[in-house]
Design a protein around this motif. Structure first.
Motif, short mmCIF file in Angstrom:
data_model
loop_
_atom_site.label_atom_id
_atom_site.label_comp_id
_atom_site.label_asym_id
_atom_site.label_seq_id
_atom_site.Cartn_x
_atom_site.Cartn_y
_atom_site.Cartn_z
N HIS A 1 0.84 -1.20 0.00
CA HIS A 1 0.00 0.00 0.00
C HIS A 1 0.88 1.25 0.00
O HIS A 1 0.56 2.25 -0.67
CB HIS A 1 -0.92 0.00 1.22
N GLY A 2 1.98 1.20 0.75
CA GLY A 2 2.87 2.36 0.81
C GLY A 2 3.50 2.67 -0.53
O GLY A 2 3.55 3.83 -0.96
N LEU A 3 3.97 1.64 -1.23
CA LEU A 3 4.61 1.86 -2.53
C LEU A 3 3.60 2.29 -3.59
O LEU A 3 3.98 2.89 -4.60
CB LEU A 3 5.34 0.60 -2.97
N ASP A 4 2.32 2.00 -3.35
CA ASP A 4 1.28 2.43 -4.29
C ASP A 4 0.78 3.85 -3.99
O ASP A 4 -0.03 4.38 -4.76
CB ASP A 4 0.08 1.46 -4.22
N ASP A 5 1.22 4.42 -2.89
CA ASP A 5 0.78 5.76 -2.46
C ASP A 5 1.90 6.77 -2.75
O ASP A 5 2.89 6.82 -2.02
CB ASP A 5 0.47 5.72 -0.96
N PRO A 6 1.77 7.58 -3.80
CA PRO A 6 2.85 8.51 -4.16
C PRO A 6 3.23 9.47 -3.03
O PRO A 6 4.41 9.78 -2.85
CB PRO A 6 2.27 9.27 -5.36
#
Length: 258
Positions: free
Chosen positions: A162-167
């Motif tokens: 989720h973190g890597l998908d959140d710019p």
């Protein structure tokens, strides 16, 4: 027995060493022939046959302690015993194949210690701008998390994905990477901690689901070890994490107690 052969010849014929023949004698697997008039033990066809049988079973993986009873068994017991040895060999083969697979994974870096999903996360990070030290720290955290809190590991992977998908989160995390060059008392650390806590609150998926948070809450000692395993090398990162957690607690988010 005068027409028999010496122990050296018997060993050579059966393709074992003299030491092995003597060991078979000591274990009672092969009867030791009587000495002839000149004081030598002479091995006849009976002893040679027994040596061949023992050597063949030993080479097939039958434990030496089981060979004697096996050779003295009737046909039914002999077949059942061989089937059991076959099952044991299959188990050993499976174990060796698994070990070989581990060696192959070792040659591929992280994949010996981490599942493919975790490796995919690590593989994504350089392309998003994370440096090698940051990726290495994350790798160590993943290895420790999998070993110390296995029931919370999948939830941890969910959070990272989720973190890597959140710019916005990625930019804050990269800012945290830059902060490692700051002095530990730099006021910007508190500002960054506030911004990171706000991002967590704005995107609750970054905090993990209920089951994951419960697993980590039960493993506070392990959580602290994982969070602090690089504290001596990255004191700013440790302080940033502590400040972020403090802000989340003050906002009512349950966090493992340090």
């Amino acid at each position: 027995m005068s027409n028999g052969v010496t122990i050296g010849q018997a060993a050579a014929f059966v393709d074992v060493t003299v030491k092995t023949v003597r060991h078979y004698h000591k274990l009672g697997l092969v009867a030791e022939p009587e000495r002839d008039g000149s004081g030598y033990r002479r091995y006849g066809s009976g002893e040679l046959l027994r040596l061949v049988q023992v050597r063949t079973l030993a080479a097939a993986g039958v434990p030496l302690a089981e060979i004697g009873p096996l050779l003295d068994a009737d046909a039914a017991r002999f077949g059942a015993a061989l089937a059991d040895v076959g099952r044991q060999l299959t188990e050993r083969i499976d174990e060796l194949v698994a070990r070989r697979a581990t060696l192959d994974r070792l040659a591929d870096g992280d994949r010996a210690l981490l599942p493919d999903r975790a490796c995919a996360i690590l593989d994504r990070m350089p392309g998003l701008g994370f440096g090698p030290d940051h990726v290495a720290a994350q790798r160590e955290a993943l290895v420790l998390a999998r070993a110390l809190v296995p029931e919370g590991f999948d939830g941890f992977l969910d959070q990272l994905e989720h973190g890597l998908d959140d710019p916005d989160y990625v930019e804050l995390a990269k800012r945290g990477q830059e902060a490692e060059a700051w002095e530990p008392d730099d006021p910007r650390i508190e500002e960054l901690a506030t911004a990171m806590a706000d991002r967590y609150l704005a995107n609750p998926a970054l905090l993990g689901d209920h089951a994951s948070r419960r697993a980590w809450a039960k493993a506070s000692a392990q959580y602290e070890l994982i969070n602090n395993h690089r504290e001596d090398r990255a004191p700013v990162a440790a302080r940033l994490t502590a400040l972020t957690e403090a802000r989340l607690r003050s906002a009512g988010v349950p966090m493992p107690q340090r």
